[in-house]
Write a protein that holds these residues in place. Structure first.
Motif, PDB file in Angstrom:
ATOM      1  N   PHE A 216      21.414  51.939   3.016  1.00  0.00           N
ATOM      2  CA  PHE A 216      21.467  53.221   1.908  1.00  0.00           C
ATOM      3  C   PHE A 216      22.551  51.256   1.212  1.00  0.00           C
ATOM      4  O   PHE A 216      23.619  51.322   0.894  1.00  0.00           O
ATOM      5  CB  PHE A 216      22.310  54.112   2.285  1.00  0.00           C
ATOM      6  CG  PHE A 216      22.368  54.852   0.880  1.00  0.00           C
ATOM      7  CD1 PHE A 216      23.583  54.613  -0.548  1.00  0.00           C
ATOM      8  CD2 PHE A 216      21.501  55.990   0.595  1.00  0.00           C
ATOM      9  CE1 PHE A 216      23.398  55.325  -1.639  1.00  0.00           C
ATOM     10  CE2 PHE A 216      21.487  56.895  -1.086  1.00  0.00           C
ATOM     11  CZ  PHE A 216      22.428  55.979  -1.599  1.00  0.00           C
ATOM     12  N   PRO A 217      21.524  50.633   0.870  1.00  0.00           N
ATOM     13  CA  PRO A 217      21.807  48.949   0.053  1.00  0.00           C
ATOM     14  C   PRO A 217      22.157  49.685  -1.471  1.00  0.00           C
ATOM     15  O   PRO A 217      21.927  51.178  -1.961  1.00  0.00           O
ATOM     16  CB  PRO A 217      20.335  48.904  -0.297  1.00  0.00           C
ATOM     17  CG  PRO A 217      19.762  49.662  -0.166  1.00  0.00           C
ATOM     18  CD  PRO A 217      19.673  51.061   0.348  1.00  0.00           C
ATOM     19  N   LEU A 218      23.256  49.323  -1.654  1.00  0.00           N
ATOM     20  CA  LEU A 218      23.263  49.293  -3.302  1.00  0.00           C
ATOM     21  C   LEU A 218      22.605  47.942  -4.531  1.00  0.00           C
ATOM     22  O   LEU A 218      22.075  48.657  -5.384  1.00  0.00           O
ATOM     23  CB  LEU A 218      24.927  48.307  -3.804  1.00  0.00           C
ATOM     24  CG  LEU A 218      25.403  48.321  -4.618  1.00  0.00           C
ATOM     25  CD1 LEU A 218      25.971  49.399  -4.954  1.00  0.00           C
ATOM     26  CD2 LEU A 218      27.088  47.605  -4.439  1.00  0.00           C
TER      27      LEU A 218
ATOM     28  N   GLY B 194      20.738  48.593 -12.902  1.00  0.00           N
ATOM     29  CA  GLY B 194      21.732  48.651 -14.159  1.00  0.00           C
ATOM     30  C   GLY B 194      22.411  50.468 -13.810  1.00  0.00           C
ATOM     31  O   GLY B 194      23.134  50.623 -14.805  1.00  0.00           O
ATOM     32  N   LEU B 195      22.644  50.776 -13.073  1.00  0.00           N
ATOM     33  CA  LEU B 195      23.015  51.915 -12.305  1.00  0.00           C
ATOM     34  C   LEU B 195      24.254  51.927 -11.792  1.00  0.00           C
ATOM     35  O   LEU B 195      25.127  50.778 -11.568  1.00  0.00           O
ATOM     36  CB  LEU B 195      22.689  52.896 -12.033  1.00  0.00           C
ATOM     37  CG  LEU B 195      21.554  53.609 -11.878  1.00  0.00           C
ATOM     38  CD1 LEU B 195      20.960  54.536 -10.848  1.00  0.00           C
ATOM     39  CD2 LEU B 195      21.603  54.838 -13.326  1.00  0.00           C
TER      40      LEU B 195
ATOM     41  N   TYR C 241      25.671  55.664  -7.384  1.00  0.00           N
ATOM     42  CA  TYR C 241      25.447  54.933  -5.752  1.00  0.00           C
ATOM     43  C   TYR C 241      26.505  55.238  -4.591  1.00  0.00           C
ATOM     44  O   TYR C 241      26.229  56.096  -4.143  1.00  0.00           O
ATOM     45  CB  TYR C 241      26.149  53.320  -5.581  1.00  0.00           C
ATOM     46  CG  TYR C 241      26.289  53.006  -4.089  1.00  0.00           C
ATOM     47  CD1 TYR C 241      26.927  52.898  -3.216  1.00  0.00           C
ATOM     48  CD2 TYR C 241      24.137  52.647  -3.913  1.00  0.00           C
ATOM     49  CE1 TYR C 241      26.933  52.248  -2.137  1.00  0.00           C
ATOM     50  CE2 TYR C 241      24.708  52.138  -2.368  1.00  0.00           C
ATOM     51  CZ  TYR C 241      25.854  51.836  -1.318  1.00  0.00           C
ATOM     52  OH  TYR C 241      25.967  51.600  -0.395  1.00  0.00           O
ATOM     53  N   ASP C 242      28.038  55.799  -5.211  1.00  0.00           N
ATOM     54  CA  ASP C 242      28.897  56.758  -4.040  1.00  0.00           C
ATOM     55  C   ASP C 242      28.478  57.461  -4.260  1.00  0.00           C
ATOM     56  O   ASP C 242      28.596  58.253  -3.101  1.00  0.00           O
ATOM     57  CB  ASP C 242      30.628  56.439  -4.653  1.00  0.00           C
ATOM     58  CG  ASP C 242      30.925  54.735  -4.749  1.00  0.00           C
ATOM     59  OD1 ASP C 242      29.983  54.003  -4.111  1.00  0.00           O
ATOM     60  OD2 ASP C 242      32.041  54.344  -5.412  1.00  0.00           O
ATOM     61  N   ARG C 243      28.275  58.541  -5.604  1.00  0.00           N
ATOM     62  CA  ARG C 243      27.907  60.167  -5.303  1.00  0.00           C
ATOM     63  C   ARG C 243      26.767  59.821  -4.773  1.00  0.00           C
ATOM     64  O   ARG C 243      26.986  60.734  -3.709  1.00  0.00           O
ATOM     65  CB  ARG C 243      27.257  59.994  -6.958  1.00  0.00           C
ATOM     66  CG  ARG C 243      27.654  61.862  -6.996  1.00  0.00           C
ATOM     67  CD  ARG C 243      26.510  62.336  -8.393  1.00  0.00           C
ATOM     68  NE  ARG C 243      25.652  61.746  -8.196  1.00  0.00           N
ATOM     69  CZ  ARG C 243      24.482  61.297  -9.986  1.00  0.00           C
ATOM     70  NH1 ARG C 243      25.365  61.256  -9.804  1.00  0.00           N
ATOM     71  NH2 ARG C 243      23.269  60.813  -9.123  1.00  0.00           N
TER      72      ARG C 243
END
Ligand code: GRF
Length: 200
Positions: A59-61, A68-69, A74-76
């Motif tokens: 699950f890459p960032l 631009g999120l 990402y965490d959610r």
């Protein structure tokens, strides 16, 4: 007692994940790893998980950054992907992202982290190297590692287990790192055991 469900999050070599897998297989932990998450595709820990027959999630960032999120998005989304595995405990074993409340709030009191320094000593990155350099400057005589409950403040939170790791005059950074990882492989198991006892 039925085996408790662990989700282990990694970013690299996965030697601590291996220690957890081995402890579960040997019956030294009343738990089993139900998912291994990595933010890096090339993390060798993913190979360890596959060899042990454990599901993996890469699950890459980057895609979030490119759009631009916000990190919280990402965490959610990461939490949403993990929830179906019904973890009793989430173990950060070399996970290199700071997790925001958007993630932590979904697993209150059930996220623990392994850090290669003693409480309050070298929070953040390169803790082993910073300890080594502090020793060279005569500021410390030893370092250590700990497992703590994750709170929004980085590498703080209630300590579940810790161990002193001596630094020797003849040490190189590599020999100190090797001694640190040996201690970590014991402390991570002790920390998980304590955490599971707490959420009984
Ligand atoms: C460990 O030193 C851990 O404390 C730090 O990252 C390293 C992970 O090592 N956060 P490995 O991937 O478990 O071998």
């Amino acid at each position: 007692m039925k085996d408790r469900r662990l989700v282990v999050m990694i970013s690299g070599f996965g030697s601590n994940l291996q220690a957890i897998l081995d402890a579960c297989a040997a019956g030294r932990l009343p738990a089993r790893v139900v998912l291994v998450v990595s933010n890096r595709k090339e993390a060798y820990g993913l190979v360890r998980a596959q060899r042990a027959g454990v599901p993996t999630l890469y699950f890459p960032l980057k895609p979030y950054r490119e759009r631009g999120l916000d990190r919280a998005v990402y965490d959610r989304d990461l939490a949403e992907r993990i929830l179906p595995y019904r973890p009793d405990l989430i173990v950060l074993a070399g996970w290199m992202h700071i997790l925001s409340p958007a993630f932590l709030e979904r697993f209150p009191g059930r996220v623990i982290n392994l850090h290669p320094a003693l409480p309050g000593m070298f929070p953040g990155m390169n803790a082993i190297q910073r300890a080594f350099e502090a020793y060279q400057r005569g500021e410390i005589a030893y370092s250590g590692c700990m497992v703590h409950i994750v709170t929004p403040a980085v590498d703080e939170g209630p300590v579940l287990a810790q161990a002193i790791v001596p630094i020797l005059l003849e040490d190189t950074l590599a020999t100190l790192e090797a001694r640190m990882h040996e201690a970590e492989h014991r402390v991570i198991i002790e920390g998980i055991r304590r955490a599971l006892e707490m959420c009984e």
